[in-house]
Design a protein around this motif. Sequence first.
Motif, PDB file in Angstrom:
ATOM      1  N   LEU A 215     -77.171  18.565  -6.075  1.00  0.00           N
ATOM      2  CA  LEU A 215     -75.365  18.938  -4.938  1.00  0.00           C
ATOM      3  C   LEU A 215     -75.243  19.136  -7.003  1.00  0.00           C
ATOM      4  CD1 LEU A 215     -72.823  19.269  -3.184  1.00  0.00           C
ATOM      5  CD2 LEU A 215     -72.967  17.011  -3.787  1.00  0.00           C
ATOM      6  N   MET A 219     -73.408  22.679  -7.190  1.00  0.00           N
ATOM      7  CA  MET A 219     -72.321  23.261  -7.941  1.00  0.00           C
ATOM      8  C   MET A 219     -72.202  24.233  -8.991  1.00  0.00           C
ATOM      9  SD  MET A 219     -70.188  22.281  -5.692  1.00  0.00           S
ATOM     10  CE  MET A 219     -68.700  21.264  -6.169  1.00  0.00           C
ATOM     11  N   LYS A 224     -69.075  26.291  -9.591  1.00  0.00           N
ATOM     12  CA  LYS A 224     -67.576  25.301  -9.318  1.00  0.00           C
ATOM     13  C   LYS A 224     -67.605  24.081 -10.149  1.00  0.00           C
ATOM     14  CE  LYS A 224     -68.352  26.538  -4.637  1.00  0.00           C
ATOM     15  NZ  LYS A 224     -66.762  26.988  -4.257  1.00  0.00           N
ATOM     16  N   TYR A 441     -70.823  19.574   0.170  1.00  0.00           N
ATOM     17  CA  TYR A 441     -70.181  20.515  -0.521  1.00  0.00           C
ATOM     18  C   TYR A 441     -69.630  21.273   0.757  1.00  0.00           C
ATOM     19  CZ  TYR A 441     -70.933  24.999  -2.163  1.00  0.00           C
ATOM     20  OH  TYR A 441     -70.717  26.485  -2.403  1.00  0.00           O
TER      21      TYR A 441
END
Length: 481
Positions: A215, A219, A224, A441
Amino acid sequence: MNEKNKQDLVPIGHRPGWTRYGVAPAGVVDIAEEGSPATKYQESRVIVQDFDEKLTTNPITIGGVDYEYVPYGDDDQLPFEVMKRIGENMVTSQCQLFNVQACYGQGVRFIDRDTREDTQDAAIRDFCLRNSLHEMFLEQATDMKFFFTTITKIILCRDHSRIVQVRHKEMCYCRFARLAGKKRFEYVLYGDWRESTPDPNNIEVLPLLDFCDPLGDLMVRMGKENDPMTGEKRKAPKDGKDCEFAIVCRMATPGRQVYSRPYFFSAFRDAWFDIYELIGISKRFMIQNTSAPRLQIEVHDDYWDIVCDNKGITDEDERKECIKKEKQRIIDFVCGPKNAGKALISGYYVDPSGKEHPMVRVINLNQGKKEGGDWADDMQEAANTLCFAFGVHPNLIGATPGKSQMNNSGSDKRELFTMKQALEKPFHDVMMKPYHVILHYNGWSKNVTVDVPMLMLTTLDENKDAEKVTNNNEGNGNNQE
């Protein structure tokens, strides 16, 4: 009659006035000919040698980019050989089917954190429907039980705001790879590796997300979160670019470098897999080559002349042909179940004392002996040992048929099934990784989590057949009929 299977009466002994015969293949028989156990057997340990003891890579160029991938086994055919050998053995194939079904449990579920029931969120339910998650989870369970590894492909929407699709990639067609000259394996190559050199044009290259933090890696790649290596955010990829990634889930095994070493591989390294196979081959060989009854045929020395004289044959060549046909008639009588109930007319003579003597006598040398039980105990022992290697109790799949072996009570079987289901928890936790990535997500993790309920058998006094047990990753479970 097929010349290859033609048989003849072979003299095996004499006594005054009589000749003893046995039925044997015509001509010289080579005991090492095809059909012999010696030509049908290959040791199983050769397919699971310590394939990743030394890390080796093979070069391959895909789309103008040079990669190095790790072959799966010494000849890169190990997964296919494993599937073949397991499929050829009815005990191991059923063990693996049971393991897959037990691992599947009640299937993957997205559940509400508060109610512990299946979520009613329309977006999540639509996601499950459009991705056939039950079938995908079953494919995950299959790969996990065969190779202790599953690879899931996630696909983001064009603007990278959500994960919209997930696809399972069969482990036997996947290879871990890296850019030429690099150290980290950051790609999965998906293609048909049954060929020695697959066509690079038919190989799919998937960027591999970080094993420990998929994850976080995703990202960072999407711009992000800050890159932990630089402390800065990367530039977000262009719409429609970098939308596909691979997530790997691996069951822990000691000494793993790239590919996991399933514990059941010990069945191939041990002798019992070969023992089971050899028993079956030997029984088949014995039945094929001793289909005729084990008989002794006694023919009076005058019988052949009497047969020819009764037919008025005087020519020497014709008498030989007549004797040959008579021998074949005897062979047809004693060989094969299709001749059951037939009668052999051979005549008799009366000695001076008035006693009758048959001209042809067929003696069953195995009269009163029980046949067909050779190696029965060894077969049963080998089946039990293979079940042990695959972590399945024989009473759960019926690998030890017979009254004395199947007398476990219902409570014993129920407890065995309950323990088997409980032991699937580590596999479920590992296999849930892609689903947790999706939940976080897509912003669904606040109210929804993922779980694999297990079917637990109950006793009859509870007036119900079974109950569903929620065994989620947060430690608080709930039972539901």
